[in-house]
Design a protein around this motif. Structure first.
Motif, PDB file in Angstrom:
ATOM      1  N   GLN A  12       0.839  -1.196   0.000  1.00 48.82           N
ATOM      2  CA  GLN A  12       0.000   0.000   0.000  1.00 48.82           C
ATOM      3  C   GLN A  12       0.883   1.258   0.000  1.00 48.82           C
ATOM      4  O   GLN A  12       2.050   1.231   0.429  1.00 48.82           O
ATOM      5  N   GLN A  13       0.300   2.325  -0.471  1.00 48.99           N
ATOM      6  CA  GLN A  13       0.932   3.639  -0.366  1.00 48.99           C
ATOM      7  C   GLN A  13      -0.003   4.533   0.455  1.00 48.99           C
ATOM      8  O   GLN A  13      -1.130   4.812   0.038  1.00 48.99           O
ATOM      9  N   LYS A  14       0.480   4.948   1.631  1.00 47.12           N
ATOM     10  CA  LYS A  14      -0.311   5.820   2.497  1.00 47.12           C
ATOM     11  C   LYS A  14       0.224   7.244   2.354  1.00 47.12           C
ATOM     12  O   LYS A  14       1.389   7.515   2.653  1.00 47.12           O
ATOM     13  N   VAL A  15      -0.639   8.119   1.867  1.00 50.45           N
ATOM     14  CA  VAL A  15      -0.222   9.482   1.565  1.00 50.45           C
ATOM     15  C   VAL A  15      -0.841  10.448   2.581  1.00 50.45           C
ATOM     16  O   VAL A  15      -2.068  10.587   2.645  1.00 50.45           O
ATOM     17  N   ARG A  16       0.017  11.084   3.361  1.00 44.21           N
ATOM     18  CA  ARG A  16      -0.432  12.082   4.345  1.00 44.21           C
ATOM     19  C   ARG A  16      -0.016  13.465   3.864  1.00 44.21           C
ATOM     20  O   ARG A  16       1.141  13.687   3.519  1.00 44.21           O
ATOM     21  N   THR A  17      -0.980  14.379   3.855  1.00 43.38           N
ATOM     22  CA  THR A  17      -0.735  15.755   3.427  1.00 43.38           C
ATOM     23  C   THR A  17      -0.921  16.679   4.622  1.00 43.38           C
ATOM     24  O   THR A  17      -1.931  16.587   5.337  1.00 43.38           O
ATOM     25  N   PHE A  18       0.036  17.587   4.829  1.00 40.29           N
ATOM     26  CA  PHE A  18       0.023  18.505   5.979  1.00 40.29           C
ATOM     27  C   PHE A  18      -0.004  19.944   5.467  1.00 40.29           C
ATOM     28  O   PHE A  18       0.917  20.394   4.791  1.00 40.29           O
ATOM     29  N   ILE A  19      -1.084  20.678   5.797  1.00 41.06           N
ATOM     30  CA  ILE A  19      -1.196  22.096   5.431  1.00 41.06           C
ATOM     31  C   ILE A  19      -1.854  22.849   6.587  1.00 41.06           C
ATOM     32  O   ILE A  19      -2.967  22.504   7.002  1.00 41.06           O
ATOM     33  N   ASP A  20      -1.178  23.886   7.083  1.00 40.22           N
ATOM     34  CA  ASP A  20      -1.760  24.789   8.100  1.00 40.22           C
ATOM     35  C   ASP A  20      -2.398  24.026   9.260  1.00 40.22           C
ATOM     36  O   ASP A  20      -3.491  24.369   9.738  1.00 40.22           O
ATOM     37  N   GLY A  21      -1.752  22.979   9.726  1.00 39.16           N
ATOM     38  CA  GLY A  21      -2.269  22.219  10.866  1.00 39.16           C
ATOM     39  C   GLY A  21      -3.326  21.191  10.509  1.00 39.16           C
ATOM     40  O   GLY A  21      -3.786  20.452  11.377  1.00 39.16           O
ATOM     41  N   ILE A  22      -3.747  21.128   9.245  1.00 40.85           N
ATOM     42  CA  ILE A  22      -4.721  20.137   8.778  1.00 40.85           C
ATOM     43  C   ILE A  22      -3.968  18.955   8.169  1.00 40.85           C
ATOM     44  O   ILE A  22      -3.011  19.140   7.414  1.00 40.85           O
ATOM     45  N   VAL A  23      -4.406  17.740   8.487  1.00 38.10           N
ATOM     46  CA  VAL A  23      -3.761  16.533   7.966  1.00 38.10           C
ATOM     47  C   VAL A  23      -4.814  15.664   7.280  1.00 38.10           C
ATOM     48  O   VAL A  23      -5.910  15.453   7.819  1.00 38.10           O
ATOM     49  N   SER A  24      -4.479  15.201   6.104  1.00 37.89           N
ATOM     50  CA  SER A  24      -5.375  14.261   5.416  1.00 37.89           C
ATOM     51  C   SER A  24      -4.620  12.946   5.171  1.00 37.89           C
ATOM     52  O   SER A  24      -3.386  12.906   5.160  1.00 37.89           O
ATOM     53  N   LEU A  25      -5.387  11.880   4.973  1.00 33.59           N
ATOM     54  CA  LEU A  25      -4.798  10.563   4.687  1.00 33.59           C
ATOM     55  C   LEU A  25      -5.500   9.963   3.476  1.00 33.59           C
ATOM     56  O   LEU A  25      -6.733   9.862   3.445  1.00 33.59           O
ATOM     57  N   ARG A  26      -4.698   9.567   2.491  1.00 34.05           N
ATOM     58  CA  ARG A  26      -5.215   8.823   1.351  1.00 34.05           C
ATOM     59  C   ARG A  26      -4.476   7.486   1.289  1.00 34.05           C
ATOM     60  O   ARG A  26      -3.252   7.450   1.436  1.00 34.05           O
ATOM     61  N   VAL A  27      -5.233   6.413   1.110  1.00 33.10           N
ATOM     62  CA  VAL A  27      -4.634   5.079   1.070  1.00 33.10           C
ATOM     63  C   VAL A  27      -4.809   4.502  -0.335  1.00 33.10           C
ATOM     64  O   VAL A  27      -5.924   4.456  -0.872  1.00 33.10           O
TER      65      VAL A  27
END
Length: 321
Positions: free
Chosen positions: A294-309
């Motif tokens: 799997q590729q787990k992609v975490r994006t960090f912007i202005d204190g917000i975090v998202s996760l895409r798997v």
């Protein structure tokens, strides 16, 4: 000499000063005389420069055409309180007009060259150049202007400091990743299976609600290939494609889907690819972790975090050494 400058007279209203002013020089009378033809008051020095009456041009003026003004007017003029001739040099004396000449002869400030007045940067009041700093140190408006100027420069320095820190972080990332560039095979084809909070990231990046809903409804695939030292990361949603070419540890430019250009650095950290991206709007980080197919992609912007798997659907065999 012409009359006395009105700004040197204190505690007299502008209207009263106008009533005591010569028609020719617009200053306070000095040695006032009255014209016999029209009964108009002038400074003696001012009117004797003219051959004819100033107001009516009614006749040729002669010395006997003038008479000395009344004793009451002279007493009024002599009682005016005025600043010294050398007040621009720093003399703070205020004396009666009839005492001005004796004071001028003994004034200690007359030896100094007369300084031109300058405007206060806050209240626009005329002050002597040598006293400008002292005046502005106590002028509220000048102090406010200084504070605003300091705030402006502080903001500019904070921006410059942020740019330097950003560059320093890039150098640190390059240094920390230099021994780990070829430790993992990141290539492959991946399909998005889940997403948490990524709509908030898209909103921060300026996407409209309709664009976010469209993104959610599509099937997303991601392909990573390697050609010699260059990686190609291609994404597709079925209707549009986007490709990113990069080399590990080297700063490059990425053209986004909306046409904007971002500054990008990608480094390797064992089973992770770490992207640091910055454009005119935002600075953010994307961490791609490769584990268990799997590729787990975490994006960090202005204190917000998202996760895409993403699930790895097949390996990519296009790697060329």
């Amino acid at each position: 000499m012409p009359g006395l400058c009105k700004t040197r007279v204190i505690n007299v209203s502008p209207k009263e000063l106008d009533e005591l002013s010569c028609t020719i020089c617009s200053a306070i009378y000095l040695n006032p005389v009255v014209s016999q033809c029209c009964q108009q008051l002038y400074c003696k020095t001012c009117i004797t420069r003219h051959d004819n009456c100033v107001l009516d041009d009614c006749q040729q003026l002669k010395s006997q055409s003038f008479s000395i003004q009344t004793k009451q007017l002279l007493q009024l003029l002599h009682s005016l309180k005025v600043r010294c001739d050398y007040h621009m040099n720093g003399c703070k004396s205020v004396i009666k007009l009839n005492e001005l000449l004796p004071h001028r002869d003994v004034c200690h400030f007359k030896e100094r060259p007369v300084e031109s007045p300058h405007n206060c940067n806050g209240c626009d009041e005329y002050v002597v150049n040598g006293q400008k700093k002292q005046h502005e140190d106590s002028c509220v408006k000048a102090l406010k202007r200084k504070i605003n100027t300091i705030d402006f420069h502080n903001k500019r320095l904070r921006i410059e400091n942020g740019k330097v820190k950003s560059q320093l972080e890039i150098y640190k990332l390059i240094a920390n990743s230099s021994d780990q560039i070829e430790t993992y095979d990141y290539t492959g084809t991946y399909k998005l299976i889940s997403s948490i909070n990524h709509d908030q990231i898209l909103k921060l990046l300026g996407a409209t609600q309709s664009a976010i809903e469209s993104w959610k409804s599509k099937t997303h695939t991601l392909v990573i290939n390697k050609f010699s030292e260059t990686y190609c990361l291609a994404t597709s949603d079925g209707t549009s494609d986007h490709k990113l070419m990069f080399r590990l540890g080297q700063v490059c430019k990425e053209t986004e889907r909306d046409g904007s250009v971002s500054r990008l650095l990608v480094i390797a950290d064992q089973n992770k690819l770490i992207e640091t991206k910055e454009n005119s709007k935002k600075k953010f980080k994307i961490v791609r972790e490769f584990v268990d197919n799997q590729q787990k992609v975490r994006t960090f912007i202005d204190g917000i975090v998202s996760l895409r798997v993403y699930d790895r659907v097949e390996p990519t065999k296009e790697t060329i050494n």
